[in-house]
Design a protein around this motif. Structure first.
Motif, short mmCIF file in Angstrom:
data_model
loop_
_atom_site.label_atom_id
_atom_site.label_comp_id
_atom_site.label_asym_id
_atom_site.label_seq_id
_atom_site.Cartn_x
_atom_site.Cartn_y
_atom_site.Cartn_z
N ALA A 187 0.83 -1.20 0.00
CA ALA A 187 0.00 0.00 0.00
C ALA A 187 0.87 1.26 0.00
O ALA A 187 0.58 2.23 -0.72
N TYR A 188 1.94 1.24 0.77
CA TYR A 188 2.81 2.42 0.82
C TYR A 188 3.55 2.62 -0.50
O TYR A 188 3.70 3.75 -0.96
N VAL A 218 1.23 4.32 -2.82
CA VAL A 218 1.07 5.74 -2.50
C VAL A 218 2.31 6.53 -2.92
O VAL A 218 2.21 7.64 -3.45
N SER A 219 3.49 5.97 -2.71
CA SER A 219 4.72 6.66 -3.07
C SER A 219 4.86 6.83 -4.58
O SER A 219 5.56 7.74 -5.04
N LEU A 231 2.36 7.62 -6.52
CA LEU A 231 1.34 8.55 -7.01
C LEU A 231 1.96 9.78 -7.67
O LEU A 231 1.34 10.40 -8.54
N SER A 240 4.15 9.61 2.66
CA SER A 240 2.79 9.58 2.10
C SER A 240 2.23 10.98 1.94
O SER A 240 1.59 11.30 0.92
N SER A 280 3.97 12.67 -1.05
CA SER A 280 3.58 12.06 -2.31
C SER A 280 2.15 12.45 -2.69
O SER A 280 1.88 12.80 -3.84
N VAL A 281 1.23 12.38 -1.75
CA VAL A 281 -0.17 12.72 -2.02
C VAL A 281 -0.30 14.20 -2.39
O VAL A 281 -1.07 14.56 -3.29
#
Length: 310
Positions: A207-208, A211-212, A214, A285, A288-289
């Motif tokens: 999951a991380y 996200v990274s 993105l 996170s 990145s987001v």
């Protein structure tokens, strides 16, 4: 007879007020609406997902990701189990300890570059390929609202990217368990995690990693709305991601590197500890987001005003 009357049987001129502009270069809010038309029902996600899944580049990328664990397995079988360098033990050195270790090693060797490629490919090829095929203007004239078009394509692209992130560790876990057994994960710094805990930690890592990535997705998607060349959007996103990795290696930048997404791409390694550390993953996170949201907003804003001629 007045100017507003018409003779019986003569064709009526279209009502300009009702019809409105309908060219692909118009803004979505200016489109005419027909009875029963619903903007939310145009270009369904299921249709777009099936189209993208059937494309050759999707199948080839899935095959490459599924093949990597077998390549590593053969490499370890030929060269033998990796050994630590002196007193220093890394995640690579424990790759053959168990299936969980093998899956973690596959993520470690692929997160920095290999997993960047499917994200850039799926997000960068999505709009630019339609422009390259000269089908984009026909989609908009269907009429598919521009925002709806981008949302559908972005959702499918992110879904395929997430599937790529999941495919690699799943295959690696299966291959590793068959070759090295289903056992606890050996921590390079000492200690072990039972198989159940290791599987849950691997899910967090996947999951991380998604996200990274993105930021790469945002770069690719933004470039895809700016060019008609899919290769340019994909290559540009990969190139900028590599440039970020290079900048992160410049230690002279000091604390400025904390604002680079690449600086936090391996923060997930702190999860493979008896007591996991979440600070690095939270910071990574957030950065990145933030970058991704800005890039997605630029893509939507620019495409809404773009004169689509292809």
């Amino acid at each position: 007879m007045t100017a507003t009357e018409s003779t019986p049987g003569a064709p009526h001129a279209p009502d300009a007020t009702a019809a409105g502009p309908s060219g692909p270069g118009r803004a979505p809010g200016e489109r005419a609406t027909a009875p029963g038309y619903r903007a939310g029902r145009t270009l369904p996600l299921r249709v777009e997902a099936v189209r993208q899944l059937k494309r050759r580049r999707t199948l080839v990328m899935g095959g490459v990701l599924a093949l990597l664990p077998f390549v590593l397995l053969v490499a370890f079988a030929v060269a033998g189990s990796p050994d630590g360098r002196g007193d220093e033990v890394t995640l690579m050195d424990t790759a053959t300890a168990s299936g969980a270790n093998f899956a973690a090693t596959c993520l470690f060797v692929s997160a920095g570059f290999l997993l960047v490629i499917p994200v850039a490919l799926f997000c960068g090829d999505t709009v630019a390929s339609e422009a390259g095929w000269s089908s984009l203007r026909y989609l908009l004239a269907a009429p598919v609202p521009r925002a709806r078009l981008l949302w559908s394509k972005l959702a499918v692209a992110l879904g395929l990217s997430a599937a790529a992130m999941v495919l690699l560790p799943l295959v690696a876990l299966a291959v590793g368990a068959a070759a090295y057994g289903w056992g606890p994960l050996e921590i390079p710094t000492g200690g072990t995690l039972d198989a159940g805990t290791a599987a849950r930690r691997l899910a967090v890592v996947v999951a991380y990693v998604f996200v990274s990535q993105l930021v790469t997705a945002g770069l690719a998607f933004w470039l895809s709305t700016r060019t008609d060349a899919p290769l340019g959007a994909v290559g540009g996103a990969v190139g900028l991601t590599i440039a970020g990795n290079v900048l992160d290696a410049v230690t002279a930048l000091g604390s400025w590197r904390d604002f680079l997404p690449a600086h936090w791409q391996f923060a997930w390694a702190d999860v493979f500890q008896p007591t996991p550390e979440w600070g690095g993953m939270i910071q990574g996170s957030a950065i990145s987001v933030t970058y991704a949201l800005v890039l997605f907003a630029l893509a939507f804003r620019g495409f809404a005003r773009k004169d689509v001629v292809s």
